[in-house]
Design a protein around this motif. Structure first.
Motif, short mmCIF file in Angstrom:
data_model
loop_
_atom_site.label_atom_id
_atom_site.label_comp_id
_atom_site.label_asym_id
_atom_site.label_seq_id
_atom_site.Cartn_x
_atom_site.Cartn_y
_atom_site.Cartn_z
N GLY A 157 12.79 -17.28 -4.61
CA GLY A 157 13.60 -17.35 -5.82
C GLY A 157 13.22 -18.57 -6.63
N LYS A 158 13.89 -18.72 -7.75
CA LYS A 158 13.64 -19.85 -8.65
C LYS A 158 14.57 -21.00 -8.28
N ALA A 159 14.01 -22.19 -8.20
CA ALA A 159 14.77 -23.37 -7.79
C ALA A 159 15.17 -24.21 -9.00
N ARG A 160 16.36 -24.77 -8.93
CA ARG A 160 16.77 -25.75 -9.95
C ARG A 160 17.72 -26.74 -9.28
N PHE A 161 17.62 -27.99 -9.73
CA PHE A 161 18.49 -29.03 -9.19
C PHE A 161 19.92 -28.86 -9.68
N VAL A 162 20.85 -28.92 -8.75
CA VAL A 162 22.28 -28.99 -9.11
C VAL A 162 22.67 -30.45 -9.23
N ASP A 163 22.27 -31.24 -8.23
CA ASP A 163 22.40 -32.70 -8.26
C ASP A 163 21.32 -33.27 -7.36
N ALA A 164 21.39 -34.56 -7.05
CA ALA A 164 20.30 -35.22 -6.35
C ALA A 164 20.10 -34.74 -4.92
N ASN A 165 21.06 -34.02 -4.34
CA ASN A 165 20.93 -33.53 -2.97
C ASN A 165 21.08 -32.02 -2.83
N ARG A 166 21.26 -31.33 -3.95
CA ARG A 166 21.47 -29.89 -3.87
C ARG A 166 20.52 -29.14 -4.82
N VAL A 167 19.96 -28.07 -4.27
CA VAL A 167 19.06 -27.21 -5.04
C VAL A 167 19.58 -25.78 -4.98
N GLU A 168 19.69 -25.15 -6.13
CA GLU A 168 20.12 -23.76 -6.18
C GLU A 168 18.89 -22.86 -6.24
N VAL A 169 18.92 -21.80 -5.42
CA VAL A 169 17.84 -20.82 -5.40
C VAL A 169 18.38 -19.50 -5.93
N SER A 170 17.79 -19.03 -7.02
CA SER A 170 18.27 -17.79 -7.64
C SER A 170 17.21 -16.71 -7.54
N SER A 171 17.63 -15.53 -7.06
CA SER A 171 16.75 -14.37 -7.01
C SER A 171 17.53 -13.18 -7.57
N ARG A 172 16.90 -12.03 -7.61
CA ARG A 172 17.59 -10.84 -8.12
C ARG A 172 18.77 -10.46 -7.23
N GLN A 173 18.64 -10.75 -5.94
CA GLN A 173 19.68 -10.35 -5.00
C GLN A 173 20.89 -11.28 -5.02
N ALA A 174 20.62 -12.60 -5.03
CA ALA A 174 21.74 -13.53 -4.89
C ALA A 174 21.32 -14.94 -5.28
N SER A 175 22.31 -15.84 -5.31
CA SER A 175 22.05 -17.26 -5.51
C SER A 175 22.60 -18.02 -4.30
N GLU A 176 21.83 -18.98 -3.83
CA GLU A 176 22.24 -19.79 -2.69
C GLU A 176 21.98 -21.26 -3.01
N THR A 177 22.73 -22.13 -2.38
CA THR A 177 22.57 -23.56 -2.58
C THR A 177 22.09 -24.21 -1.29
#
Length: 463
Positions: free
Chosen positions: A114-134
């Motif tokens: 999935g595509k990664a983006r920073f939520v904050d300095a210790n958390r990364v959100e991973v988004s794909s067609r199926q779901a999003s996870e942190t």
């Protein structure tokens, strides 16, 4: 949204990401790696190093068949289409993906697509067609690689205008091709297409090919490209690129206009940082999308590291893998950290080029009293046997201490040959000496024997 806990999260499963993830996992860290493509390996495996070098190998075989008299007795010269040659590269890609996928499974590294983006300095959100996870991590490694820089005034959606990624989708063999940008990628593709019988115009915005190389090696590349039908145009910049149903017209600022069946852009790369939401962690990329790091690959946020193409130099898969391992070594505090600076150059033109250490120009400007030892491949028995007689090995050494200062090689297997010299250059004190090559017995006939020949040639220049 579920949140997973890790010691280390790596963004990007190319060479640098793989190096970081594997080393951290081997040291007992709980590791996750995020990849936005369906398969691991990064651009190295899918768009750059592996496909282009597999292409080159196939083209070299075609050239051998078409020029070797023994094969000429068997049949007429044969020409192969670009798509047909590309198909052989796909087999290599599949093997690489299988191998690297097994690495992650065997080391219990969790792979998130999935595509990664920073939520904050210790958390990364991973988004794909199926779901999003942190993913929550103590340490994060950015290894997102790079992509071709695409100027907005060139229409890359046109079916005859390509960049160094999309060229792998080329479904025909053009009769004529313009390549804009004569760096490593442009020069390699110029060799590949010329080997397929395509008439190539190679447009170089600079004054000489690959100016970071030793001048003699750069000149040799220029000669052999031209000898194989490549028209090299130096000091030229584009004004416009216009495609129609039948081809592409390149307008240059010098007033020239060039027409060809297809156009390939190979001028510059951009770091893949624009979709990471860097502002959420207080980081900012430069104009090329690259992140600044210190001597330990740490960004301005100490627990966020960056490695590989996303930090710029040297933008090589070999160095990227070592940078990733080095970042993990810093994270786990083992004994193997090193800042990657001793990087050999490997350029897979036809013939190939490789070098390590200083050039003649650099040594002259620094007023170092160096001398030169040369071995020409045409004089080596192994090269005469294989029919690969183009090229040379050049050793630069201090004329008083005989310390090896640079190794420069042009010709078949250059990227392999250079490592013998690199190994001696990395020895301490008197062990780094021209004497090693003079006092060592090499197998005969071999390409490695070029070191003995070059060393004796250099010894004869000392008085």
């Amino acid at each position: 949204m579920p949140e997973h806990q890790y010691d280390v999260v790596v963004i990007g499963a190319g060479p640098s990401g793989e190096g970081a993830a594997m080393n951290a996992a081997k040291n007992g860290k709980r590791v996750a790696i995020i990849e936005d493509k369906q398969m691991v390996g990064g651009n190295c495996t899918h768009l750059g190093t592996i496909p282009s070098k597999a292409l080159r190998h196939s083209v070299k075989q075609i050239i051998t068949f078409n020029t070797n008299q023994m094969f000429r007795d068997i049949g007429e010269p044969r020409w192969f289409s670009f798509p047909r040659v590309l198909a052989s590269a796909q087999k290599v890609i599949g093997k690489q993906v299988k191998l690297r996928t097994q690495f992650y499974a065997r080391n219990r590294i969790d792979l998130f697509n999935g595509k990664a983006r920073f939520v904050d300095a210790n958390r990364v959100e991973v988004s794909s067609r199926q779901a999003s996870e942190t993913l929550h991590a103590k340490t994060i490694v950015v290894a997102t690689g790079s992509r071709p820089y695409l100027p907005p005034d060139v229409n890359f959606r046109h079916h005859r205008i390509y960049n160094s990624d999309t060229i792998l989708n080329l479904s025909h063999t053009p009769r004529t091709l313009i390549i804009y940008g004569a760096g490593v990628i442009g020069s390699e593709y110029a060799s590949i297409f010329a080997g397929l019988g395509v008439k190539v115009d190679l447009i170089n915005p600079g004054s000489r090919l690959l100016s970071f190389l030793d001048d003699e090696i750069s000149d040799a590349l220029s000669y052999h490209l031209r000898n194989n039908g490549v028209l090299v145009r130096h000091n030229e910049e584009y004004e416009a690129v216009d495609g129609d149903e039948h081809g592409v017209v390149l307008s240059l600022k010098s007033g020239k206009k060039i027409r060809a069946d297809a156009f390939l852009w190979c001028n510059g790369r951009t770091g893949n940082t624009d979709k990471l939401n860097l502002e959420n962690v207080g980081l900012e990329a430069n104009s090329r999308g690259q992140l600044a790091v210190d001597e330990h690959y740490r960004t301005q946020v100490p627990h966020i590291y960056a490695v590989g193409d996303v930090i710029g130099w040297p933008s090589l898969a070999s160095a990227a893998y070592d940078q990733g391992r080095a970042a993990a070594s810093d994270i786990v505090h083992d004994d193997y950290f090193r800042y990657v600076s001793d990087v050999p150059t490997g350029i897979y033109t036809i013939p190939e080029i490789s070098s390590v250490g200083q050039t003649e120009r650099e040594l002259t400007e620094a007023k170092v009293p160096y001398e030169v030892g040369q071995a020409f491949f045409k004089d080596l028995a192994r090269a005469q046997i294989t029919g690969e007689a183009v090229g040379m090995l050049k050793i630069l050494f201090h004329r008083e201490t005989r310390e090896i200062l640079g190794i420069h090689c042009f010709g078949d297997q250059a990227a392999e040959i250079v490592h013998i010299g690199q190994a001696i250059m990395n020895q301490e004190g008197e062990a780094n000496s021209l004497n090693y090559f003079i006092n060592t017995t090499f197998n005969y006939p071999t390409m490695a024997e070029a070191y003995r020949v070059a060393a004796l040639n250099g010894l004869n220049r000392i008085f």
